[in-house]
Design an enzyme around this catalytic site. Structure first.
Site, PDB file in Angstrom:
ATOM      1  N   ARG A   1     -18.807   9.336   4.814  1.00  0.00           N
ATOM      2  CA  ARG A   1     -19.516   8.337   3.994  1.00  0.00           C
ATOM      3  C   ARG A   1     -18.628   7.973   2.815  1.00  0.00           C
ATOM      4  NH1 ARG A   1     -24.186  11.758   2.013  1.00  0.00           N
ATOM      5  NH2 ARG A   1     -22.590  13.327   2.402  1.00  0.00           N
TER       6      ARG A   1
ATOM      7  N   LYS B   1       0.843  -1.200   0.000  1.00  0.00           N
ATOM      8  CA  LYS B   1       0.000   0.000   0.000  1.00  0.00           C
ATOM      9  C   LYS B   1       0.874   1.244   0.000  1.00  0.00           C
ATOM     10  CE  LYS B   1      -4.405  -0.777   2.368  1.00  0.00           C
ATOM     11  NZ  LYS B   1      -5.128  -0.546   3.630  1.00  0.00           N
TER      12      LYS B   1
ATOM     13  N   LYS C   1     -23.048   0.764  -2.442  1.00  0.00           N
ATOM     14  CA  LYS C   1     -23.588   2.095  -2.788  1.00  0.00           C
ATOM     15  C   LYS C   1     -22.765   2.613  -3.950  1.00  0.00           C
ATOM     16  CE  LYS C   1     -22.211   5.642  -0.326  1.00  0.00           C
ATOM     17  NZ  LYS C   1     -21.827   6.592   0.745  1.00  0.00           N
TER      18      LYS C   1
ATOM     19  N   PHE D   1     -31.801   9.985   4.541  1.00  0.00           N
ATOM     20  CA  PHE D   1     -31.759   8.576   4.984  1.00  0.00           C
ATOM     21  C   PHE D   1     -33.152   7.996   5.153  1.00  0.00           C
ATOM     22  CE2 PHE D   1     -27.399   7.096   5.804  1.00  0.00           C
ATOM     23  CZ  PHE D   1     -26.765   8.189   5.237  1.00  0.00           C
TER      24      PHE D   1
ATOM     25  N   CYS E   1     -19.614  -0.138   7.726  1.00  0.00           N
ATOM     26  CA  CYS E   1     -19.898   0.463   9.036  1.00  0.00           C
ATOM     27  C   CYS E   1     -21.225   0.061   9.651  1.00  0.00           C
ATOM     28  CB  CYS E   1     -19.789   1.972   8.930  1.00  0.00           C
ATOM     29  SG  CYS E   1     -18.124   2.460   8.517  1.00  0.00           S
TER      30      CYS E   1
HETATM   31  C1  UDX Z   1     -22.013   5.368   6.903  1.00  0.00           C
HETATM   32  C2  UDX Z   1     -22.407   6.640   7.637  1.00  0.00           C
HETATM   33  O1  UDX Z   1     -23.284   7.402   6.815  1.00  0.00           O
HETATM   34  C3  UDX Z   1     -21.150   7.470   7.937  1.00  0.00           C
HETATM   35  O2  UDX Z   1     -21.512   8.613   8.681  1.00  0.00           O
HETATM   36  C4  UDX Z   1     -20.197   6.597   8.768  1.00  0.00           C
HETATM   37  O3  UDX Z   1     -19.009   7.309   9.076  1.00  0.00           O
HETATM   38  C5  UDX Z   1     -19.845   5.344   7.994  1.00  0.00           C
HETATM   39  O4  UDX Z   1     -21.032   4.614   7.668  1.00  0.00           O
HETATM   40  P1  UDX Z   1     -21.356   4.636   4.466  1.00  0.00           P
HETATM   41  O5  UDX Z   1     -21.572   3.268   5.029  1.00  0.00           O
HETATM   42  O6  UDX Z   1     -20.111   4.925   3.733  1.00  0.00           O
HETATM   43  O7  UDX Z   1     -21.431   5.739   5.683  1.00  0.00           O
HETATM   44  O8  UDX Z   1     -22.538   4.947   3.458  1.00  0.00           O
HETATM   45  P2  UDX Z   1     -24.014   5.510   3.592  1.00  0.00           P
HETATM   46  O9  UDX Z   1     -24.190   6.509   2.536  1.00  0.00           O
HETATM   47  O10 UDX Z   1     -24.335   5.889   4.977  1.00  0.00           O
HETATM   48  O11 UDX Z   1     -24.908   4.217   3.186  1.00  0.00           O
HETATM   49  C6  UDX Z   1     -24.859   3.068   3.998  1.00  0.00           C
HETATM   50  C7  UDX Z   1     -25.881   2.078   3.442  1.00  0.00           C
HETATM   51  O12 UDX Z   1     -27.206   2.574   3.641  1.00  0.00           O
HETATM   52  C8  UDX Z   1     -25.734   1.835   1.940  1.00  0.00           C
HETATM   53  O13 UDX Z   1     -25.945   0.456   1.677  1.00  0.00           O
HETATM   54  C9  UDX Z   1     -26.863   2.668   1.332  1.00  0.00           C
HETATM   55  O14 UDX Z   1     -27.345   2.108   0.126  1.00  0.00           O
HETATM   56  C10 UDX Z   1     -27.922   2.576   2.407  1.00  0.00           C
HETATM   57  N1  UDX Z   1     -28.858   3.700   2.413  1.00  0.00           N
HETATM   58  C11 UDX Z   1     -28.405   4.943   2.734  1.00  0.00           C
HETATM   59  C12 UDX Z   1     -30.197   3.454   2.125  1.00  0.00           C
HETATM   60  O15 UDX Z   1     -30.586   2.323   1.829  1.00  0.00           O
HETATM   61  N2  UDX Z   1     -31.071   4.484   2.178  1.00  0.00           N
HETATM   62  C13 UDX Z   1     -30.678   5.747   2.495  1.00  0.00           C
HETATM   63  O16 UDX Z   1     -31.513   6.649   2.505  1.00  0.00           O
HETATM   64  C14 UDX Z   1     -29.302   5.991   2.776  1.00  0.00           C
END
Ligand code: UDX
Length: 432
Positions: free
Chosen positions: A154, A35, A324, A252, A263
């Site tokens: 995120r 890395k 995502k 969300f 996460c």
């Molecule tokens: C998340 C938190 O948002 C972030 O604050 C933390 O630091 C890490 O975890 P991340 O996992 O990168 O971030 O992505 P996020 O955009 O939160 O989406 C997480 C999951 O939820 C994805 O599978 C996404 O598809 C889903 N999601 C998100 C939904 O199904 N609906 C929504 O409205 C938002």
């Protein structure tokens, strides 16, 4: 300031590059030589929009140093950020802290003057106390402080989330350390970020409680979507109506597949284990974990119905497989359950994802990666839109698949049901 960031994953590399971009000198350390080599050759070990540009400009300016030499980096820095992984441990659902504690031991060996040690990794409540105990075995208390500074980045939007955070949370029981962190984040506070100081354990719990709440919000809407499908209501209209209430908030509330990523699944499990450890049953979060897992099977049952219970030899195209958009991350993506499920039932699966072929499917018979959208949709019986990548938002389906009777299952509600019906497509979606 001179900063050491330990761990060059999603959190460490983004934080290190952004701290450098604020004018600090940052030593980014990883024990993975490969890395570090990649980074010194301006290649990114992770897929994050905008990261390469910010890394190379700060590297060229001499503010970013990549090394495997943790001792040297610690000695050269005033603030040390622990950004190593805290994956779910195999046996229980708790966070595996062995990387955190091994780094704490190395830090202990290299403290030659006052240092602030900051846990940015997501760690269970009271981990800061344990790190403090490890270090104070050999180092005088006045020579170091351990504080918590959880990240809320995120994937896919990490740079924006770092630069324009809703809030910066610092958990510290020491005024001097809090002040130092406040100075470090001053440029972001000036641009409007809230800076909130609480106790160390408070900050550790804020992180878990926030992620578990966001996961709850998503699962809540996914279950409301199930009810909408039964009652002929459009879940998006429910989400708008709910979100106008400032106590709920409009973000969300998008019903979809099931939440994935590195996460939410990890943190929801970890906080329930913390609850059990302190004899506090977090029953709501436990039900969220179950509901999210069950959702994947529920959506597969829906696919079975769409294919009139004949899955064998059916050709199914997946548009997107990552958890995502704008990331190559497959961790806990719902496609990891859906594709093997359909493959076991005898379906032939084609998938296309802008982030490329996935090793997770390499060994699966009849699961084939296609290099573009047109080849993945050719001659299929069902197109599943699994991940809401930008390039899936305005497709000409009629042109894409020669077989008129193909069906579309839009798991991210990218298209309007009425319009699709008017165009004569056999179209299914979520909660509408
Ligand atoms: C998340 C938190 O948002 C972030 O604050 C933390 O630091 C890490 O975890 P991340 O996992 O990168 O971030 O992505 P996020 O955009 O939160 O989406 C997480 C999951 O939820 C994805 O599978 C996404 O598809 C889903 N999601 C998100 C939904 O199904 N609906 C929504 O409205 C938002």
């Amino acid at each position: 300031m001179k900063i050491c960031v330990i761990g060059t994953g999603y959190v460490g590399l983004v934080s290190g590059a952004c701290f450098a971009d604020l004018g600090n000198v940052v030593w980014c350390v990883d024990k993975d030589n490969q890395k570090i080599e990649m980074l010194n050759n301006n290649q990114m070990p992770i897929f994050e929009p905008g990261l390469k540009e910010i890394v190379s400009s700060n590297y060229d300016a001499g503010r970013l140093i990549f090394t495997t030499n943790l001792g040297l980096a610690i000695k050269s820095s005033d603030i040390i950020f622990i950004c190593v992984g805290t994956p779910t441990s195999k046996k229980k659902n708790s966070a595996n802290l062995r990387h955190v504690f091994s780094v704490a031991t190395t830090i202990r060996k290299n403290i030659d003057k006052y240092k602030i040690i900051v846990t940015k990794s997501t760690v269970p409540v009271s981990t800061g106390d344990k790190i403090e105990k490890i270090i104070s075995k050999k180092v005088k208390r006045k020579l170091f402080q351990v504080v918590s500074n959880p990240e809320f980045l995120r994937e896919g939007e990490a740079l924006r989330d770092f630069r324009f955070p809703d809030r910066i949370v610092v958990g510290s029981n020491d005024k001097k350390a809090s002040k130092k962190l406040k100075n470090l984040y001053e440029p972001l506070v000036k641009k409007g970020a809230n800076f909130f100081i609480t106790t160390r354990r408070g900050a550790e719990l804020i992180k878990y409680a926030s992620n578990a709440f966001l996961a709850t919000k998503i699962s809540y809407m996914n279950e409301i979507a199930n009810l909408c499908e039964k009652t002929g209501v459009n879940v998006e209209e429910v989400a708008i109506g709910m979100g106008l209430d400032k106590r709920i908030g409009s973000r969300f509330l998008r019903a979809g597949t099931a939440y994935g990523g590195s996460c939410f699944p990890k943190d929801t499990k970890a906080i329930t284990v913390i609850g059990d450890k302190y004899k506090t049953n977090l029953s709501i979060i436990k039900s969220v974990i179950k509901s999210n897992e069950k959702r994947k099977t529920l959506l597969m049952d829906k696919v079975k119905k769409i294919l009139s219970n004949k899955i064998k030899n059916k050709k199914v195209a997946f548009l997107g497989v990552t958890f995502k958009p704008n990331t190559d991350d497959m961790r806990q993506s719902s496609s990891l359950k859906m594709i093997p499920f359909l493959q076991r039932k005898g379906a032939i699966i084609y998938y296309y994802d802008p982030s490329g072929e996935k090793k997770e499917f390499a060994k699966l018979k009849n699961v084939l990666f296609c290099r573009d959208i047109s080849s993945v949709c050719k001659g299929v019986d069902l197109i599943i839109i699994h991940t809401e990548w930008e390039e899936f938002k305005a497709l000409d389906f009629a042109k894409l698949s020669k077989r008129k009777k193909f069906k579309i299952y839009d798991m991210r509600n990218l298209y309007s049901p009425n319009l699709m019906k008017q165009k004569g497509f056999n179209y299914y979606s979520i909660g509408r």
